[in-house]
Each structure stands twice: as C-alpha cells, then as structure tokens.
Design a protein around this motif. Structure first.
Motif, mmCIF file in Angstrom:
data_model
loop_
_atom_site.group_PDB
_atom_site.id
_atom_site.type_symbol
_atom_site.label_atom_id
_atom_site.label_comp_id
_atom_site.label_asym_id
_atom_site.label_seq_id
_atom_site.Cartn_x
_atom_site.Cartn_y
_atom_site.Cartn_z
ATOM 1 N N ALA A 1 0.631 0.482 -14.646
ATOM 2 C CA ALA A 1 0.594 -0.975 -14.459
ATOM 3 C C ALA A 1 1.288 -1.367 -13.160
ATOM 4 O O ALA A 1 0.838 -2.288 -12.451
ATOM 5 N N LYS A 2 2.373 -0.674 -12.825
ATOM 6 C CA LYS A 2 3.066 -0.940 -11.569
ATOM 7 C C LYS A 2 2.184 -0.561 -10.386
ATOM 8 O O LYS A 2 2.123 -1.278 -9.388
ATOM 9 N N VAL A 3 1.498 0.564 -10.494
ATOM 10 C CA VAL A 3 0.578 0.987 -9.429
ATOM 11 C C VAL A 3 -0.479 -0.081 -9.193
ATOM 12 O O VAL A 3 -0.769 -0.460 -8.048
ATOM 13 N N ILE A 4 -1.059 -0.568 -10.261
ATOM 14 C CA ILE A 4 -2.115 -1.588 -10.154
ATOM 15 C C ILE A 4 -1.566 -2.870 -9.530
ATOM 16 O O ILE A 4 -2.218 -3.505 -8.688
ATOM 17 N N ASP A 5 -0.358 -3.255 -9.920
ATOM 18 C CA ASP A 5 0.259 -4.446 -9.347
ATOM 19 C C ASP A 5 0.453 -4.283 -7.840
ATOM 20 O O ASP A 5 0.178 -5.210 -7.064
ATOM 21 N N TYR A 6 0.910 -3.107 -7.421
ATOM 22 C CA TYR A 6 1.075 -2.848 -5.990
ATOM 23 C C TYR A 6 -0.257 -2.938 -5.258
ATOM 24 O O TYR A 6 -0.363 -3.541 -4.189
ATOM 25 N N VAL A 7 -1.279 -2.328 -5.828
ATOM 26 C CA VAL A 7 -2.597 -2.357 -5.175
ATOM 27 C C VAL A 7 -3.110 -3.783 -5.067
ATOM 28 O O VAL A 7 -3.663 -4.181 -4.029
ATOM 29 N N ASN A 8 -2.927 -4.566 -6.106
ATOM 30 C CA ASN A 8 -3.412 -5.952 -6.090
ATOM 31 C C ASN A 8 -2.727 -6.796 -5.009
ATOM 32 O O ASN A 8 -3.268 -7.820 -4.583
ATOM 33 N N GLY B 1 0.816 -1.209 0.000
ATOM 34 C CA GLY B 1 0.000 0.000 0.000
ATOM 35 C C GLY B 1 0.847 1.254 0.000
ATOM 36 O O GLY B 1 0.540 2.242 -0.691
ATOM 37 N N VAL B 2 1.923 1.251 0.775
ATOM 38 C CA VAL B 2 2.855 2.379 0.780
ATOM 39 C C VAL B 2 3.481 2.545 -0.599
ATOM 40 O O VAL B 2 3.603 3.660 -1.125
ATOM 41 N N LEU B 3 3.870 1.432 -1.214
ATOM 42 C CA LEU B 3 4.443 1.484 -2.562
ATOM 43 C C LEU B 3 3.433 2.004 -3.580
ATOM 44 O O LEU B 3 3.794 2.739 -4.510
ATOM 45 N N ALA B 4 2.165 1.642 -3.403
ATOM 46 C CA ALA B 4 1.126 2.121 -4.311
ATOM 47 C C ALA B 4 0.966 3.638 -4.203
ATOM 48 O O ALA B 4 0.853 4.339 -5.221
ATOM 49 N N ARG B 5 0.967 4.150 -2.978
ATOM 50 C CA ARG B 5 0.891 5.609 -2.800
ATOM 51 C C ARG B 5 2.084 6.287 -3.470
ATOM 52 O O ARG B 5 1.935 7.298 -4.167
ATOM 53 N N ASN B 6 3.251 5.747 -3.221
ATOM 54 C CA ASN B 6 4.482 6.310 -3.748
ATOM 55 C C ASN B 6 4.434 6.391 -5.273
ATOM 56 O O ASN B 6 4.681 7.453 -5.872
ATOM 57 N N ALA C 1 -5.318 4.693 -11.625
ATOM 58 C CA ALA C 1 -4.255 4.171 -12.492
ATOM 59 C C ALA C 1 -4.846 3.462 -13.715
ATOM 60 O O ALA C 1 -4.352 3.624 -14.840
ATOM 61 N N ALA C 2 -5.883 2.675 -13.500
ATOM 62 C CA ALA C 2 -6.513 1.959 -14.618
ATOM 63 C C ALA C 2 -7.116 2.940 -15.615
ATOM 64 O O ALA C 2 -7.021 2.743 -16.841
ATOM 65 N N PHE C 3 -7.738 3.990 -15.113
ATOM 66 C CA PHE C 3 -8.322 5.002 -15.999
ATOM 67 C C PHE C 3 -7.229 5.672 -16.821
ATOM 68 O O PHE C 3 -7.381 5.854 -18.036
ATOM 69 N N ARG C 4 -6.122 6.035 -16.180
ATOM 70 C CA ARG C 4 -5.042 6.695 -16.894
ATOM 71 C C ARG C 4 -4.389 5.750 -17.901
ATOM 72 O O ARG C 4 -3.819 6.196 -18.900
ATOM 73 N N MET C 5 -4.475 4.440 -17.659
ATOM 74 C CA MET C 5 -3.921 3.444 -18.565
ATOM 75 C C MET C 5 -4.869 3.168 -19.730
ATOM 76 O O MET C 5 -4.489 2.538 -20.721
ATOM 77 N N GLY C 6 -6.115 3.607 -19.610
ATOM 78 C CA GLY C 6 -7.100 3.388 -20.654
ATOM 79 C C GLY C 6 -7.948 2.160 -20.454
ATOM 80 O O GLY C 6 -8.735 1.790 -21.333
#
Length: 517
Positions: free
Chosen positions: A223-230, A205-210, A365-370
């Motif tokens: 994609a990295k953000v989404i992976d962190y959140v998952n 979660g900290v990595l996702a915020r970062n 992140a998903a929205f920005r990725m399309g």
C-alpha cells in the motif's frame, strides 16, 4: 576516494601555512573560486547518466539486455585489478557527492530551498542506485575531511538514508519562504527546468523504487508503494531524461555512433522473444508488437535473432556478425554520426526514471496486495506508456497499432488471468536500454529463476543462465558488483576484508534486500 582527500588535505595545509597571497596571484578571474549552485548544477546531470551507461556494458550482460560474449558480464564475472564496472561508484562519490554537498551548504546559507531540494533528490537517487548495484557501501564517513580509510555501512542503513533524503527534498521543494525561485533554477535544471512539482514527483519515484525492492522483508508494504507511485510521475511528460547534444563525441550520447562504444554488442534472444510474439503468445508474430522495429533490428533475411548469454551465436547457429548490434548494424559496423536507433543515437536523451516504470511498480505491488483490478489497470498503463515512449524515438506508431497490441493475446485482458510474470516481463521489456540497475534489482529480488518465498517466479522459463558461470562464482549468479578498484582495493582493503570484499566470490553474496527476513 583516498586520493581525493589527499589532494584536499594538501590544499588545506598550503592555505593554513600562509600561502594565500601566492594562491591569489594565480587565481584565474574567469574561473569562479566560489561557484554558486547555478554553476555547479548542469554538469551533474551528465554524471547521472555516465555512471549507469559506463557500467551497463557489464551489468547489461548479466541481465541480458546486451549480448555477444563481449565481456565477463554475460557469465556473471568480474575483472580483477580494474575499474571496469566501477563507474556508478565513481559517480556517487566523485562525480556527484562533493558537488551536491557544496550545493546543499551554499544554497542553505542563501535560503535557496529549491536548489537544496534538487541536490537532496539527486543524492537520494545516487545512494539508492549505488547500493542496489554494490550492496554495502561507505555512507556515514564518506565525506569526512582528513579521513583516508572508510568503514562500510550495511545496505539497510543506506536504504533508510534514501528515505530520509527524499523526504527532506520534498519538504524543501514545498517551502514557500526563502529566496529560491523557478527563474533562478530553470536554466541550470536541464531536466525539469526548475519546476518544483516535477522534482517532488521524482522523489516519490525514488521512494517507490526503495519500498518496492523490499518484497522479501517482513515490513514490505504494498500500500505504501502504491501511495508513492500515485504521487510520482503522472505521464511521459514527467519522465526524467538527461539530454545529450549529439553533435560531437564530447556532448554525444555514450551509446551513440560518435562514441563508438557498442559495435561489438548484440541484441539478445530474451529481448527478441519479448518483441517477436513468442514469449507472450507462444506464436511467432513479429508484426504484433509495434515497438519491435524501433527497439531491435531484423537480420538481412528479415528474421529477428539474438544471442544467448555467454555465446556469440544464436541457438540455430546464426553467426555473430549476422546478428545486429544495438545500433541496428550488422558485421560490427559503426553507423554514421546521427544514425542508430532507439536510445542508441548520438542525440538521444538517457532516461533515469519513466512513467512506464512507475506503473509497473504499482502493478506489481497491487498484485502482491491481491488487488488484481488495480494491477491490471497499472499494467496496461505501463505498456501503453512504453509504446508511446518508444514511438517518440523512432517512426511514430499509429494509434491503431497501439490499440491492436493492447487488445491482443500478448496482453492480458482481465484481472483474473493476469499473472506476476506478465507484469514483470513487460516491465523488463519497457526498461530495455536504460533501466539496468532497476531490472537487475527485480531479477535478484526474485532470485533470478528460483522465485520468492511466496512461490512467485516471474522469470522462470524465460531468463536463461549462461552455460557456465565465471570461474570464481562457484556456480552462483552475480548479486552485486565490487566497489571501485582504484579507490577501495588499493587504499581501503582493511574495510573490505571486514565485509568479505576480498573473497573471490564476493560478487555472488546475496544483497540485504534480497534476503528473506
């Protein structure tokens, strides 16, 4: 910081000069002189909430979670010669910093890798929170013994250190060797009871915020953000919530009536608009959002009103005393102990991170990725999680009301009509009362109401600046809070001068993560 090291250095000189016997004579056998990690850990959780809650009185006005023209926060100003708004700084360097270092050193020597991982996770969170609040901070030299002045490091270096620490913490929590056990840590760990897997999720979660704050950078990777959140929190059961006893002013929630810190503050028009139907549907319908009765309070006539930034009245002239404070009381009344509402109760825990926040990060992140389909799913997950979280803090919300809201015009139903504005405003609402630094990071990375370089402008038409900014601002909004006065402006001015920290408008200087490059 200088005072801390002066005391430390004086103590070291006494020891070196042969004072050991004297010190031994005055040792209290009831107080450990070489405390173990288990003894050091429990108070650290209180430090985590302390910094944010103290400073929320100011940044809460900047982001319009709190109103009432109570202090300079609402006009994006600062207080000269004061430690006000410097508690996150104090938490990072004094409340947590040295103690976390002790835990890391002690537990490394004893091969208690779960304690090492916990301290690294807290440290990663603290560096992230502190830099997102202050910008350039002291990193590399922060805990060097014998040093009395400290150079500031650029924010990008702190961001990199957060990533390093969080990943090291994950490695330590997944080790199977050593002497660290759940049993050794469970009673000291007031949030996750020593469950390694939950700490791993917190790190992600900290990595996702970062990573999610870097939308203005060329290396931003949704994609990295989404992976962190998952890999982070999987539901409200994983929320990181600091508990509060709530029986006395000493163990009570900073926001509770026993502490009496919020009587002059008021609910804001922005929060009211997000809950009463007008922002999301354009039509007043205060019965639509089931969170409204728990999160805010109607006036005596049953209508919901809130203040605008820097003003003590509502737009229709409703007087200050008639607008409820966060406890739900009128006329600046302080409720009886144990009363209040939402997160503003004596025994209410304070959320450091929630599943709802993680889902909105994923949606953004998903929205920005399309990938609007993924964004829609995460957006709805975030809304449901927020409602269920709020439901647990007040009168339980019936499932029928939850379903009615999720299928209403206030919530987008198809991916093709979902906007970034829908996502960010629902996130803003979900983080009300606790996600002060994260919400401010969102507002600043989208440059408040100006938007980003790609034309995304999620707060336009909803977020309203004060009529007049603080006198030192030059007409600009706040971008950071200054380092803590007592340690930096008294003892470390030469280093501050190098980064412009002595300029009257330093607090309006853009953060590294908000700059486009």
């Amino acid at each position: 910081m200088r005072k801390i090291y002066i005391l430390f250095f004086a103590f070291a000189l006494m020891s070196a000069a042969g004072c050991k016997k004297y010190l031994d004579i005055n040792t209290d056998p009831a107080t450990p002189q070489d405390p173990d990690s288990k003894s050091l850990t429990p108070p650290l959780f209180a430090q985590m909430e302390r910094g944010i809650q103290y400073d929320s009185r100011y940044v809460g006005g900047v982001i319009q979670y709190f109103g009432g023209a109570v202090n300079v926060g609402e006009t994006h100003g600062w207080i000269s010669g004061s430690d006000a708004a410097g508690e996150i700084w104090r938490t990072n360097y004094y409340g947590l910093g040295g103690n976390l270092n002790l835990i890391i050193d002690k537990s490394t020597s004893q091969q208690e890798w779960n304690y090492v991982g916990m301290a690294q996770a807290m440290k990663a969170w603290s560096w992230q929170t502190t830099t997102d609040y202050h910008g350039d901070i002291i990193l590399k030299q922060a805990f060097e013994p014998g040093r009395y002045v400290f150079d500031y490091d650029p924010q990008q270096d702190v961001y990199a250190e957060v990533v390093r620490l969080a990943n090291e913490s994950i490695k330590n929590f997944t080790r199977t060797d050593g002497n660290g056990t759940v049993g050794k840590m469970s009673s000291a760990d007031l949030v996750y009871q020593g469950v390694n897997a939950k700490w791993v999720k917190f790190n992600y979660g900290v990595l996702a915020r970062n990573a999610n704050n870097l939308i203005n950078k060329a290396n931003y990777d949704p994609a990295k953000v989404i992976d962190y959140v998952n890999k982070s929190l999987e539901g409200n059961a994983d929320n990181f919530i600091v508990p509060n006893g709530g029986t006395t002013a000493t163990n009570g929630n900073f926001y509770g009536p026993l502490r009496n810190n919020l009587s002059l503050y008021r609910q804001t028009r922005m929060i009211v608009g997000l809950l009463d139907g007008t922002t999301f549907t354009g039509t007043l319908n205060p019965t639509l959002d089931p969170r409204i009765q728990t999160m805010i309070t109607p006036l005596a006539d049953g209508t919901y009103k809130g203040t605008f930034p820097g003003s003590s009245i509502a737009s229709d002239g409703t007087p200050y005393l008639s607008i409820p404070n966060p406890w739900g009381a009128l006329n600046s009344v302080v409720p009886a102990a144990g009363q209040g509402k939402y997160l503003f109760k004596d025994a209410a825990g304070f959320p450091i991170m929630t599943y709802a926040e993680m889902q909105f990060i994923k949606a953004e992140a998903a929205f920005r990725m399309g990938n609007n389909a993924m964004a829609l799913e995460a957006y709805k997950n975030g809304i449901r999680a927020s409602i269920e979280f709020v439901s647990a803090l007040g009168t339980a919300i019936p499932s029928a009301q939850i379903s009615a809201y999720l299928t209403s015009a206030a919530v987008k139903q198809t991916a093709d009509v979902l906007t970034l504005k829908d996502i960010m405003l629902q996130k803003y609402l979900a983080l009300y009362g606790y996600g002060f630094v994260e919400t401010w990071s969102d507002l600043r990375k989208y440059h408040y109401i100006s938007g980003d370089s790609k034309g995304n402008n999620p707060y336009a038409g909803v977020f309203v600046f004060p009529t007049t900014f603080y006198v030192d601002n030059g007409g600009k909004p706040a971008q950071r809070y200054r380092p803590r006065y007592n340690s930096e402006y008294l003892w470390n001015t030469a280093a501050l001068r190098k980064i412009g920290g002595l300029d009257n408008d330093y607090h309006t200087k853009l953060m590294w993560f908000t700059e486009t490059n």
